[in-house]
Each structure stands twice: as C-alpha cells, then as structure tokens.
Design a protein around this motif. Structure first.
Motif, PDB file in Angstrom:
ATOM      1  N   VAL A  74      -1.792   1.301  -0.964  1.00 47.23           N
ATOM      2  CA  VAL A  74      -0.719   1.042   0.002  1.00 47.23           C
ATOM      3  C   VAL A  74      -1.098   1.628   1.355  1.00 47.23           C
ATOM      4  O   VAL A  74      -0.958   0.974   2.402  1.00 47.23           O
ATOM      5  CB  VAL A  74       0.634   1.616  -0.492  1.00 47.23           C
ATOM      6  CG1 VAL A  74       1.679   1.615   0.617  1.00 47.23           C
ATOM      7  CG2 VAL A  74       1.126   0.833  -1.690  1.00 47.23           C
ATOM      8  N   TYR A  75      -1.621   2.842   1.360  1.00 49.90           N
ATOM      9  CA  TYR A  75      -2.023   3.481   2.612  1.00 49.90           C
ATOM     10  C   TYR A  75      -3.141   2.689   3.291  1.00 49.90           C
ATOM     11  O   TYR A  75      -3.083   2.423   4.503  1.00 49.90           O
ATOM     12  CB  TYR A  75      -2.470   4.920   2.360  1.00 49.90           C
ATOM     13  CG  TYR A  75      -3.038   5.561   3.603  1.00 49.90           C
ATOM     14  CD1 TYR A  75      -2.203   5.961   4.639  1.00 49.90           C
ATOM     15  CD2 TYR A  75      -4.406   5.730   3.755  1.00 49.90           C
ATOM     16  CE1 TYR A  75      -2.712   6.524   5.787  1.00 49.90           C
ATOM     17  CE2 TYR A  75      -4.930   6.292   4.907  1.00 49.90           C
ATOM     18  CZ  TYR A  75      -4.078   6.684   5.917  1.00 49.90           C
ATOM     19  OH  TYR A  75      -4.583   7.230   7.063  1.00 49.90           O
ATOM     20  N   VAL A  76      -4.158   2.305   2.538  1.00 48.69           N
ATOM     21  CA  VAL A  76      -5.274   1.546   3.104  1.00 48.69           C
ATOM     22  C   VAL A  76      -4.785   0.217   3.676  1.00 48.69           C
ATOM     23  O   VAL A  76      -5.221  -0.200   4.755  1.00 48.69           O
ATOM     24  CB  VAL A  76      -6.375   1.340   2.038  1.00 48.69           C
ATOM     25  CG1 VAL A  76      -7.409   0.329   2.488  1.00 48.69           C
ATOM     26  CG2 VAL A  76      -7.040   2.667   1.706  1.00 48.69           C
ATOM     27  N   LEU A  77      -3.886  -0.450   2.969  1.00 49.47           N
ATOM     28  CA  LEU A  77      -3.353  -1.722   3.474  1.00 49.47           C
ATOM     29  C   LEU A  77      -2.553  -1.522   4.764  1.00 49.47           C
ATOM     30  O   LEU A  77      -2.621  -2.368   5.678  1.00 49.47           O
ATOM     31  CB  LEU A  77      -2.497  -2.402   2.411  1.00 49.47           C
ATOM     32  CG  LEU A  77      -3.278  -3.007   1.245  1.00 49.47           C
ATOM     33  CD1 LEU A  77      -2.324  -3.503   0.168  1.00 49.47           C
ATOM     34  CD2 LEU A  77      -4.184  -4.129   1.727  1.00 49.47           C
ATOM     35  N   THR A  78      -1.811  -0.432   4.870  1.00 51.52           N
ATOM     36  CA  THR A  78      -1.080  -0.186   6.123  1.00 51.52           C
ATOM     37  C   THR A  78      -2.047   0.074   7.268  1.00 51.52           C
ATOM     38  O   THR A  78      -1.783  -0.334   8.401  1.00 51.52           O
ATOM     39  CB  THR A  78      -0.101   0.997   5.993  1.00 51.52           C
ATOM     40  OG1 THR A  78      -0.815   2.176   5.647  1.00 51.52           O
ATOM     41  CG2 THR A  78       0.989   0.710   5.000  1.00 51.52           C
ATOM     42  N   VAL A  79      -3.167   0.716   6.985  1.00 54.62           N
ATOM     43  CA  VAL A  79      -4.179   0.945   8.024  1.00 54.62           C
ATOM     44  C   VAL A  79      -4.871  -0.364   8.385  1.00 54.62           C
ATOM     45  O   VAL A  79      -5.062  -0.666   9.567  1.00 54.62           O
ATOM     46  CB  VAL A  79      -5.202   2.010   7.562  1.00 54.62           C
ATOM     47  CG1 VAL A  79      -6.389   2.081   8.514  1.00 54.62           C
ATOM     48  CG2 VAL A  79      -4.534   3.367   7.427  1.00 54.62           C
TER      49      VAL A  79
END
Length: 133
Positions: A74-79
């Motif tokens: 989720v964090y990587v996708l937001t970045v």
C-alpha cells in the motif's frame, strides 16, 4: 502463468498442497459463516489437512508477515501514484486495506503454513487427473 506443481498455484489458488486440485477451505474466504475453515481432508486425493490439533496456530506468524507485506505494498503504491497523503491518512488507508484483506490474508496464511509441511506429489496429482477424466 502459475502452473500446477508450483507452490504459488497451491497457495494463491487455495488448493491442496499435495495434488493442487482439491479445495483447501470449506468455502470462500469472505464467507463469514465459515470464516477460513480448513477442510478435514482433500476431496480429490484424501490428504488430511489437519495433521494435529492446533496445527494452524502457526499460521498466525505467517499472517503477520503477509499483513506487513500488504501494508508495504500500500505504501509503495501511494508513492508510485504520487499520492500526497499525510501520515494519518496513510495510516488510515493501510488499516482500511488490511481490514478489507483480513479474510484473504488469513486464508493465504493457512495455505502457506500447510505448504511448508505438505509437499506436492506429481504421481498423486496424475492419479487424480486420470480419475477425473
């Protein structure tokens, strides 16, 4: 493509660790009336899924790791999508995704745990295929 004989086929497809054809769970992970209940044995090859009482307690450790992987994704996708979320918003998004994914995470964790201890057997899989034709 993930073919039979590959551990990922069994894990992600929630199939029998030995023959990769029989269903692993009683019903879909999101069916809350039988929430992530593992069948007693494979309907195709007869493998007993429950080696001993409390066998799947160990899958809780796997579940923690899978949950961390989902949160990192989720964090990587937001970045990658350049979403400018504050810390509280990012935390809320991760918690929301984890809550929605909880039944799937539990099911996959049990499947991973079973696949650690139960191995694929090509000869059994071939016998099951021959019986089905």
């Amino acid at each position: 493509m993930i073919n039979k004989g590959n551990k990922l086929h069994s894990i992600l497809g929630l199939k029998c660790p030995r023959c990769h054809q029989g269903k692993f769970l009683e019903s879909h992970p999101y069916n809350l009336s039988s929430f992530n209940q593992v069948k007693d044995e494979c309907p195709k090859c007869g493998l007993k899924y429950k080696i001993e009482p409390s066998f799947y307690y160990g899958s809780m450790y796997v579940s923690y790791g899978v949950g961390i992987a989902v949160a990192v994704a989720v964090y990587v996708l937001t970045v990658l999508f350049k979403l400018n979320l504050g810390l509280a918003q990012l935390f809320g998004l991760m918690v929301g995704v984890l809550l929605l994914a909880m039944p799937w995470i539990g099911a996959v964790s049990k499947s991973i745990w079973a696949n650690i201890f139960m191995k694929y057997d090509a000869s059994v899989a071939q016998q099951v295929r021959e019986q089905n034709t």
